[in-house]
Design a protein around this motif. Structure first.
Motif, PDB file in Angstrom:
ATOM      1  N   ARG A 271       4.873   0.095  -9.246  1.00  0.00           N
ATOM      2  CA  ARG A 271       3.249  -0.830  -9.134  1.00  0.00           C
ATOM      3  C   ARG A 271       3.708  -2.090  -8.609  1.00  0.00           C
ATOM      4  O   ARG A 271       3.029  -2.946  -8.194  1.00  0.00           O
ATOM      5  CB  ARG A 271       2.475  -0.255  -9.948  1.00  0.00           C
ATOM      6  CG  ARG A 271       1.675   1.140  -9.547  1.00  0.00           C
ATOM      7  CD  ARG A 271       0.200   1.677 -10.040  1.00  0.00           C
ATOM      8  NE  ARG A 271       0.733   1.082 -11.740  1.00  0.00           N
ATOM      9  CZ  ARG A 271       1.613   2.870 -12.760  1.00  0.00           C
ATOM     10  NH1 ARG A 271       1.708   3.924 -11.933  1.00  0.00           N
ATOM     11  NH2 ARG A 271       1.996   2.583 -13.997  1.00  0.00           N
TER      12      ARG A 271
ATOM     13  N   HIS B 245       2.004   1.866  -3.102  1.00  0.00           N
ATOM     14  CA  HIS B 245       1.378   2.092  -3.951  1.00  0.00           C
ATOM     15  C   HIS B 245       1.001   3.563  -4.046  1.00  0.00           C
ATOM     16  O   HIS B 245       0.806   4.176  -4.870  1.00  0.00           O
ATOM     17  CB  HIS B 245       0.549   1.050  -4.268  1.00  0.00           C
ATOM     18  CG  HIS B 245      -0.515   1.333  -5.695  1.00  0.00           C
ATOM     19  ND1 HIS B 245      -1.330   1.945  -5.617  1.00  0.00           N
ATOM     20  CD2 HIS B 245      -0.557   0.865  -7.462  1.00  0.00           C
ATOM     21  CE1 HIS B 245      -2.143   1.598  -6.653  1.00  0.00           C
ATOM     22  NE2 HIS B 245      -1.432   1.532  -7.427  1.00  0.00           N
ATOM     23  N   ASP B 246       0.250   3.543  -3.118  1.00  0.00           N
ATOM     24  CA  ASP B 246      -0.534   4.724  -2.558  1.00  0.00           C
ATOM     25  C   ASP B 246       0.149   6.607  -2.268  1.00  0.00           C
ATOM     26  O   ASP B 246      -0.267   7.292  -2.735  1.00  0.00           O
ATOM     27  CB  ASP B 246      -1.932   4.946  -1.781  1.00  0.00           C
ATOM     28  CG  ASP B 246      -2.630   3.720  -2.030  1.00  0.00           C
ATOM     29  OD1 ASP B 246      -2.509   3.229  -2.862  1.00  0.00           O
ATOM     30  OD2 ASP B 246      -3.335   3.325  -1.375  1.00  0.00           O
TER      31      ASP B 246
ATOM     32  N   ILE C  89       3.224  14.568 -13.792  1.00  0.00           N
ATOM     33  CA  ILE C  89       1.848  15.935 -14.062  1.00  0.00           C
ATOM     34  C   ILE C  89       2.435  16.418 -13.861  1.00  0.00           C
ATOM     35  O   ILE C  89       2.859  18.089 -15.142  1.00  0.00           O
ATOM     36  CB  ILE C  89       0.957  15.941 -13.375  1.00  0.00           C
ATOM     37  CG1 ILE C  89      -0.001  14.817 -13.186  1.00  0.00           C
ATOM     38  CG2 ILE C  89      -0.197  17.269 -13.740  1.00  0.00           C
ATOM     39  CD1 ILE C  89      -0.731  13.983 -12.007  1.00  0.00           C
TER      40      ILE C  89
ATOM     41  N   ASP D 197      -7.974  -7.348  -3.095  1.00  0.00           N
ATOM     42  CA  ASP D 197      -9.024  -7.170  -1.683  1.00  0.00           C
ATOM     43  C   ASP D 197      -9.165  -5.774  -3.111  1.00  0.00           C
ATOM     44  O   ASP D 197     -10.900  -5.714  -2.504  1.00  0.00           O
ATOM     45  CB  ASP D 197      -7.859  -5.778  -1.459  1.00  0.00           C
ATOM     46  CG  ASP D 197      -7.144  -7.164  -0.635  1.00  0.00           C
ATOM     47  OD1 ASP D 197      -6.973  -8.247  -0.289  1.00  0.00           O
ATOM     48  OD2 ASP D 197      -6.128  -6.152  -0.291  1.00  0.00           O
ATOM     49  N   ASP D 198      -9.513  -5.217  -3.419  1.00  0.00           N
ATOM     50  CA  ASP D 198      -9.538  -4.345  -4.785  1.00  0.00           C
ATOM     51  C   ASP D 198     -11.172  -5.046  -5.713  1.00  0.00           C
ATOM     52  O   ASP D 198     -12.003  -4.707  -5.786  1.00  0.00           O
ATOM     53  CB  ASP D 198      -8.726  -3.699  -5.279  1.00  0.00           C
ATOM     54  CG  ASP D 198      -8.144  -2.468  -4.781  1.00  0.00           C
ATOM     55  OD1 ASP D 198      -9.100  -1.976  -3.299  1.00  0.00           O
ATOM     56  OD2 ASP D 198      -7.044  -1.770  -5.093  1.00  0.00           O
ATOM     57  N   LEU D 199     -10.471  -5.654  -6.431  1.00  0.00           N
ATOM     58  CA  LEU D 199     -11.163  -6.152  -7.647  1.00  0.00           C
ATOM     59  C   LEU D 199     -11.786  -7.398  -7.480  1.00  0.00           C
ATOM     60  O   LEU D 199     -12.678  -7.911  -8.348  1.00  0.00           O
ATOM     61  CB  LEU D 199     -10.336  -5.992  -8.958  1.00  0.00           C
ATOM     62  CG  LEU D 199      -9.671  -4.828  -9.079  1.00  0.00           C
ATOM     63  CD1 LEU D 199      -9.118  -4.995 -10.383  1.00  0.00           C
ATOM     64  CD2 LEU D 199     -10.438  -3.920  -9.577  1.00  0.00           C
TER      65      LEU D 199
ATOM     66  N   ARG E  76      -5.182   2.001   7.215  1.00  0.00           N
ATOM     67  CA  ARG E  76      -4.301   2.708   6.423  1.00  0.00           C
ATOM     68  C   ARG E  76      -3.993   4.403   7.420  1.00  0.00           C
ATOM     69  O   ARG E  76      -5.118   4.768   7.497  1.00  0.00           O
ATOM     70  CB  ARG E  76      -4.979   2.775   5.106  1.00  0.00           C
ATOM     71  CG  ARG E  76      -3.674   3.747   4.650  1.00  0.00           C
ATOM     72  CD  ARG E  76      -3.780   3.853   2.967  1.00  0.00           C
ATOM     73  NE  ARG E  76      -4.916   3.745   2.378  1.00  0.00           N
ATOM     74  CZ  ARG E  76      -4.810   4.516   1.297  1.00  0.00           C
ATOM     75  NH1 ARG E  76      -3.824   5.127   0.130  1.00  0.00           N
ATOM     76  NH2 ARG E  76      -6.155   4.859   0.417  1.00  0.00           N
TER      77      ARG E  76
ATOM     78  N   SER F 179      -2.829  -6.181  -4.471  1.00  0.00           N
ATOM     79  CA  SER F 179      -4.174  -4.938  -4.188  1.00  0.00           C
ATOM     80  C   SER F 179      -5.491  -5.587  -5.067  1.00  0.00           C
ATOM     81  O   SER F 179      -6.314  -5.633  -4.513  1.00  0.00           O
ATOM     82  CB  SER F 179      -3.807  -3.573  -3.882  1.00  0.00           C
ATOM     83  OG  SER F 179      -3.200  -3.175  -5.404  1.00  0.00           O
ATOM     84  N   ILE F 180      -5.127  -5.649  -5.735  1.00  0.00           N
ATOM     85  CA  ILE F 180      -6.005  -6.123  -7.190  1.00  0.00           C
ATOM     86  C   ILE F 180      -6.962  -7.095  -6.408  1.00  0.00           C
ATOM     87  O   ILE F 180      -8.309  -7.193  -6.917  1.00  0.00           O
ATOM     88  CB  ILE F 180      -5.488  -6.686  -8.531  1.00  0.00           C
ATOM     89  CG1 ILE F 180      -6.669  -6.743  -9.343  1.00  0.00           C
ATOM     90  CG2 ILE F 180      -4.921  -7.862  -7.825  1.00  0.00           C
ATOM     91  CD1 ILE F 180      -6.347  -7.267 -10.302  1.00  0.00           C
TER      92      ILE F 180
ATOM     93  N   ALA G 275       3.636   9.878  -9.969  1.00  0.00           N
ATOM     94  CA  ALA G 275       2.615  10.566 -10.202  1.00  0.00           C
ATOM     95  C   ALA G 275       2.359  12.209 -10.564  1.00  0.00           C
ATOM     96  O   ALA G 275       2.336  12.775 -11.274  1.00  0.00           O
ATOM     97  CB  ALA G 275       1.012  10.169 -10.326  1.00  0.00           C
ATOM     98  N   VAL G 276       2.910  12.683  -9.310  1.00  0.00           N
ATOM     99  CA  VAL G 276       2.751  14.437  -9.575  1.00  0.00           C
ATOM    100  C   VAL G 276       3.683  15.093  -9.559  1.00  0.00           C
ATOM    101  O   VAL G 276       3.630  15.766 -10.474  1.00  0.00           O
ATOM    102  CB  VAL G 276       2.391  14.730  -7.355  1.00  0.00           C
ATOM    103  CG1 VAL G 276       2.615  16.193  -7.866  1.00  0.00           C
ATOM    104  CG2 VAL G 276       1.014  14.147  -6.472  1.00  0.00           C
TER     105      VAL G 276
ATOM    106  N   GLN H 145       2.540   7.278  -6.175  1.00  0.00           N
ATOM    107  CA  GLN H 145       1.681   8.620  -6.511  1.00  0.00           C
ATOM    108  C   GLN H 145       2.245   9.774  -6.860  1.00  0.00           C
ATOM    109  O   GLN H 145       1.852  10.806  -7.108  1.00  0.00           O
ATOM    110  CB  GLN H 145       0.375   9.385  -5.356  1.00  0.00           C
ATOM    111  CG  GLN H 145      -0.212   9.678  -5.216  1.00  0.00           C
ATOM    112  CD  GLN H 145      -2.043  10.188  -4.137  1.00  0.00           C
ATOM    113  OE1 GLN H 145      -2.224   8.835  -3.427  1.00  0.00           O
ATOM    114  NE2 GLN H 145      -2.519  10.803  -4.173  1.00  0.00           N
TER     115      GLN H 145
ATOM    116  N   ARG I 209       0.688  -0.852   0.105  1.00  0.00           N
ATOM    117  CA  ARG I 209       0.012  -0.223  -0.051  1.00  0.00           C
ATOM    118  C   ARG I 209       1.059   1.293  -0.172  1.00  0.00           C
ATOM    119  O   ARG I 209       0.554   1.835  -0.465  1.00  0.00           O
ATOM    120  CB  ARG I 209      -0.722   0.194   1.201  1.00  0.00           C
ATOM    121  CG  ARG I 209      -2.164  -0.750   1.244  1.00  0.00           C
ATOM    122  CD  ARG I 209      -2.774   0.255   0.419  1.00  0.00           C
ATOM    123  NE  ARG I 209      -4.172  -0.569  -0.808  1.00  0.00           N
ATOM    124  CZ  ARG I 209      -5.423  -1.256  -0.146  1.00  0.00           C
ATOM    125  NH1 ARG I 209      -5.149  -0.038   1.283  1.00  0.00           N
ATOM    126  NH2 ARG I 209      -5.720  -1.885  -0.488  1.00  0.00           N
TER     127      ARG I 209
ATOM    128  N   GLU J 289      -7.173  -4.168   6.276  1.00  0.00           N
ATOM    129  CA  GLU J 289      -6.366  -3.280   6.952  1.00  0.00           C
ATOM    130  C   GLU J 289      -6.827  -1.624   7.327  1.00  0.00           C
ATOM    131  O   GLU J 289      -7.946  -1.861   7.487  1.00  0.00           O
ATOM    132  CB  GLU J 289      -5.290  -3.057   5.553  1.00  0.00           C
ATOM    133  CG  GLU J 289      -6.534  -1.853   5.038  1.00  0.00           C
ATOM    134  CD  GLU J 289      -7.396  -2.034   2.880  1.00  0.00           C
ATOM    135  OE1 GLU J 289      -6.394  -1.612   2.403  1.00  0.00           O
ATOM    136  OE2 GLU J 289      -6.659  -3.376   2.545  1.00  0.00           O
TER     137      GLU J 289
END
Ligand code: ADP
Ligand code: MG
Lengths: 547, 134
Positions: free
Chosen positions: A385, A338-339, A350, A397-399, A547, A394-395, A346-347, A343, A335, A545
Motif C-alpha cells: 500500500r 493496491h487493489d 484472512i 482521487d478518492d478522498l 480499470r 489514490s487518496i 488480505a485474503v 487484496q 491501482r 482511469e
C-alpha cells in the motif's frame, strides 16, 4: 645684349649690304666700311652672320656664328654649308636648294635642324640672300641664322598638348565635355556630348545650355544658378533629369567648373556630364531589392517567431501529455498494487486467521507460528500500500485534495523536527481531478525541495480559495536561493512545478533570496467540468482511469 | 408490484462488474437490489431517483469516488444509509468515511462473511466497522 627683331634686322641687313656695295666702289671707303660692318656684326651675338662664296664655302663668320654653331672662325673658313645641315637634309639636297632659291628669288627663308660642331642639333631659322658685285654679278651669299630651339620646343609642346587635349576630349565617349561661354552658350561639343544628347555639333554650337535642362528646372532658374554656383564655389555639382534632343529624359550627374585665363579673368565654363540613368536605375533596383529583402526577412522573422511560439506550444502540450501519461501509468500501477496485490494479501491473511483457529493451541505451538505468518503478511500488505501510495496517491482521487494534502503534510512532519503547519480554508469538494493532481504534485515537489535544499526551520503550507481561484503556498524559512542563478542548471523540479501549474491554466511564482527563505505560490483557476474537458483536448493531462 | 415487508431496497455501486454481480447474488435472498452502477456519479443519480434504503459504495471508482458520492448524498439524500465496501484499510479512508456519516465500512476480502451482518446492523440503526481494521 641687343634684342633685335627679325624684321628690323632685315632692314638693317639691306642697309648694310647697300653700304657694302657702295663701299666696294671706292677702295678706302670700302676698307673702312668693311671694318665697321664686321664690328657691328660681331656685336650681335644672337645671330650668326655667315657669308659663302659661289661654291658654298664659308668666307665670313661672325662672333655670333662662333657662339651658335660652336666653330671658331679659323676652323669655319672654307667649310661647306652642307656641313651644318643634317645628313637627312643633305641627302634630300636641301643645301643646294637653299642656294638655288636665294639665287632665283634673291631670298631664301629657311627653318630647319642644324648641326653644331659637337654633332648636337639646334633649330635654326634664317634668311639667305645673294651677294652681287658692282656690276650686279653674283659673287656669293650671306646668311643670317638664329637659334630658335627653345621657342620651337615650347611651340611644339603647346601644339602637342592642345592636340592631345583635343583628341582626349573628342574621344571621350562616356562623358559630355561641354565648354560654354560667359552667356551660357555652347562653344564646344565632343563625341560624348553628341552621343549622350543626340545633337550634331552644328545643331547645338551657339545654343544656350539651358536646352539640356528639363522645363521644370528651367522654370526654377536652375541653369543660371548652376553657373552662379560654379563661380561662387569654384564648382557646381548636381544630379537631375536632363533632356535629350528628342525630348526624352535621362538622369545625369554633372560638374560645372569656371574657366579662367592666366590673369584669372573668367572666360567661360566647362560642363562635364554623365548619363547616370542606368546607374540610377541600378541603384533604385538595388534599393527595391533591399527593401524586398528587408520585408522578406521581416516576414521570415515573424514566421520564425510564430513557429517558435508554435514549437513552444507543442513542447508544452508534449510536456503536458508526458506528465499526464506518467501520472496515468503511475495511477494504473498503483491501482494494480493496491487493489490486486494487497487484496490477495488480505485474503491470504484472512485464510491464515481461519487456519490458525483449527490449529492446536499451546505455548510455542503452531498457532503462534501462524500468527507470526499473519503479521508478516499484514506487513507485506501495508508495504505494498505504501508503495502504491508513493506511486500515485489514490487518496487524492478518492478522498479529495484537502485530505490528500493533510496526509502529505503529516508524512512530511514525520520527517522533521520543526513545525509544519497546514492551513486550509473553504476548499470545495469538487475540484477538477487534473487541477487537484497538479496542486498535489506541486506541493509534493515543493516539500521535497524544502527537505533537500532549504535546511532547518518551520514550514507553512496554505491552500485557499479566493475569487474563483485556488492559491497554494509553500513557505519555508530556510536558506533561500537565487532563482536566476540556478536556472538552466538541470534541475527539473521547479520547471515541472511551473509546467503543471501552466497545464491547468495557472501560474507559479517563486519568491526567494539567499538567507531569506523561499515561498512558492501557485494560482490556478477553479474550473467547471466543461472547461476542463475543453482544455484536456488541447493538452491532454490526466485522463480518467478505467480499470 | 409490492415488495414484501421487511425487505430493504439496496443500490450497489462498484466499477468492477463481476464484483457487482457477486454482491447482487449475495444480497438478493434477503433484499431488493434496485440498481447496479459503475461509478460515483451514476450512484448519486440513481439514489436521488430511486430513493433506496441503503447504498453500497465502492470507494475507488472512476468519474467520482464513493467518498465524493457520499458527500453528495449527505446533502441531497441524507436518509439513505451508506455502507462502504473497499480494499482501503488506511486510517485516512476510514476516518473520512465515518466523518461523512457512513454507517458501515466493510473490507472486500471478507465480504462474504461480513456484509450480511453489516447490512443487518446498519438497517437496524447501528454502525458496522470491518473486523479486519483492528
Ligand atoms: N526551498 C528551497 N530552498 C533553497 N533552495 C532551493 C529551494 N528550492 C529549490 N532550490 C534551489 O533551486 C535549485 C533547483 O531546484 P529544482 O528545480 O527542484 O531542482 P533539484 O531539486 O533537482 O536541484 C535547487 O538545486 C536548489 O539550489
Ligand atoms: Mg527539486
Amino acid at each position: 645684349m641687343h634684342d633685335v627683331e627679325m624684321s628690323s634686322l632685315d632692314d638693317r641687313i639691306a642697309a648694310l649690304e647697300h653700304e657694302l656695295a657702295v663701299c666696294r666702289e671706292g677702295r678706302s671707303v670700302a676698307e673702312e666700311g668693311e671694318l665697321r660692318l664686321s664690328l657691328f656684326l660681331d656685336s650681335v651675338q644672337d645671330f650668326a652672320f655667315i657669308s659663302f662664296d659661289l661654291d658654298g664655302r664659308v668666307v665670313g663668320w661672325s662672333r655670333g656664328a662662333e657662339r651658335i654653331l660652336d666653330y671658331p672662325q679659323v676652323d669655319a673658313f672654307g667649310m661647306y654649308s652642307g656641313e651644318f645641315f643634317t645628313p637627312e637634309d643633305v641627302a634630300r639636297g636641301e643645301d643646294k636648294r637653299e642656294f638655288r632659291l636665294a639665287r632665283e628669288a634673291s631670298r631664301a627663308e629657311d627653318e630647319r635642324w642644324h648641326l653644331r660642331r659637337d654633332g648636337t642639333r639646334f633649330w635654326g631659322s634664317g634668311v639667305m640672300t645673294p651677294l652681287l658685285d658692282a656690276q650686279g654679278r653674283l659673287c656669293g651669299f650671306s646668311k643670317v641664322l638664329r637659334d630658335q630651339t627653345a621657342t620651337k620646343l615650347a611651340e611644339a609642346c603647346l601644339r602637342d598638348s592642345e592636340e592631345r587635349l583635343r583628341l582626349f576630349c573628342e574621344n571621350v565617349h562616356d562623358y559630355a565635355l561641354i565648354p560654354v561661354d560667359l552667356e551660357g552658350l555652347v562653344v564646344g561639343w565632343n563625341t560624348g556630348a553628341a552621343r549622350i544628347f543626340g545633337y550634331a555639333p552644328e545643331e547645338i554650337l551657339g545654343q544656350h545650355n539651358s536646352c539640356f535642362f528639363n522645363p521644370e528646372d528651367i522654370a526654377r532658374g536652375e541653369p543660371e544658378q548652376d553657373l552662379r554656383r560654379a563661380v561662387a564655389e569654384g564648382r557646381a555639382e548636381d544630379a537631375r533629369w536632363m533632356v535629350h534632343k528628342d525630348g526624352s529624359r535621362f538622369w545625369s550627374h554633372w560638374v560645372t567648373t569656371p574657366i579662367r585665363d592666366q590673369q584669372t579673368q573668367l572666360r567661360g565654363f566647362a560642363k562635364v556630364l554623365h548619363d547616370s540613368t542606368e546607374r540610377k536605375a541600378a541603384e533604385e533596383l538595388r534599393e527595391r531589392l533591399l527593401e524586398k529583402e528587408r520585408l522578406l526577412l521581416q516576414t521570415q522573422v515573424r514566421s520564425t517567431g510564430e513557429a517558435l511560439d508554435r514549437t513552444k506550444e507543442e513542447l508544452r502540450a508534449l510536456a503536458g501529455s508526458l506528465l499526464g501519461a506518467q501520472e496515468d501509468e503511475r495511477r494504473r500501477i498503483a491501482r494494480e498494487l493496491h487493489d490486486d496485490l494487497s487484496q490477495r494479501l488480505a485474503v491470504l491473511a484472512i485464510r491464515l486467521a481461519a487456519l490458525r483457529d483449527t490449529l492446536p493451541d499451546g505455548p510455542g505451538g503452531t498457532q503462534d507460528e501462524a500468527l507470526q505468518l499473519e503479521k508478516y503478511v499484514a506487513g507485506l500488505a501495508s508495504e505494498v500500500r505504501r508503495l502504491s501510495h508513493k506511486l500515485h496517491p489514490s487518496i487524492l482521487d478518492d478522498l479529495g485534495l484537502v485530505v490528500a494534502m493533510r496526509r502529505l503534510i503529516e508524512d512530511f512532519q514525520a520527517s522533521r523536527d520543526e513545525p509544519v503547519t497546514f492551513i486550509e480554508r473553504e476548499i470545495p469538494d469538487d475540484i477538477a481531478p487534473a487541477t487537484a493532481a497538479a496542486l498535489f504534485r506541486i506541493a509534493q515537489e515543493g516539500l521535497r525541495n524544502v527537505s533537500k535544499h532549504a535546511g532547518e526551520g518551520p514550514v507553512r503550507v496554505g491552500l485557499e480559495h479566493e475569487s474563483g481561484a485556488l492559491r497554494l503556498t509553500i513557505a519555508d524559512a530556510g536558506s533561500g536561493f537565487d532563482h536566476a542563478a540556478v536556472r538552466g542548471l538541470g534541475g527539473l523540479g521547479i520547471i515541472s512545478m511551473q509546467e503543471r501549474a501552466h497545464l491547468v491554466g495557472g501560474s507559479l511564482n517563486l519568491n526567494s533570496r539567499p538567507g531569506e527563505g523561499t515561498t512558492v505560490e501557485v494560482r490556478v483557476p477553479l474550473t467547471s467540468d466543461d472547461d476542463r474537458a475543453g482544455r484536456r483536448r488541447a493538452a491532454p493531462a490526466i485522463t480518467k482511469e478505467t480499470r | 408490484m409490492t415488495r414484501p415487508v421487511g425487505r430493504s431496497r439496496i443500490l450497489i455501486a462498484d466499477d468492477d462488474a463481476p464484483t457487482r454481480e457477486q454482491l447482487a447474488l449475495l444480497l438478493a435472498t434477503e433484499h431488493d437490489v434496485v440498481a447496479l452502477v459503475g461509478d460515483g456519479k451514476a450512484a448519486v443519480e440513481a439514489a436521488v431517483q430511486l430513493g433506496p434504503d441503503l447504498a453500497l459504495l465502492d470507494i475507488s471508482m472512476p468519474v467520482m469516488s464513493g467518498i465524493a458520492a457520499a458527500r453528495h448524498l449527505r446533502k441531497c439524500a441524507h436518509a439513505i444509509k451508506v455502507v462502504f465496501i473497499t480494499n482501503h484499510v488506511e486510517t485516512a479512508y476510514v476516518e473520512e468515511a465515518f466523518r461523512l456519516g457512513a454507517a458501515g465500512y466493510v473490507l472486500k476480502p471478507n465480504l462474504a462473511a461480513e456484509l450480511p451482518i453489516a447490512i443487518r446492523t446498519v438497517l437496524a440503526g447501528g454502525t458496522y466497522r470491518s473486523s479486519l481494521l483492528g
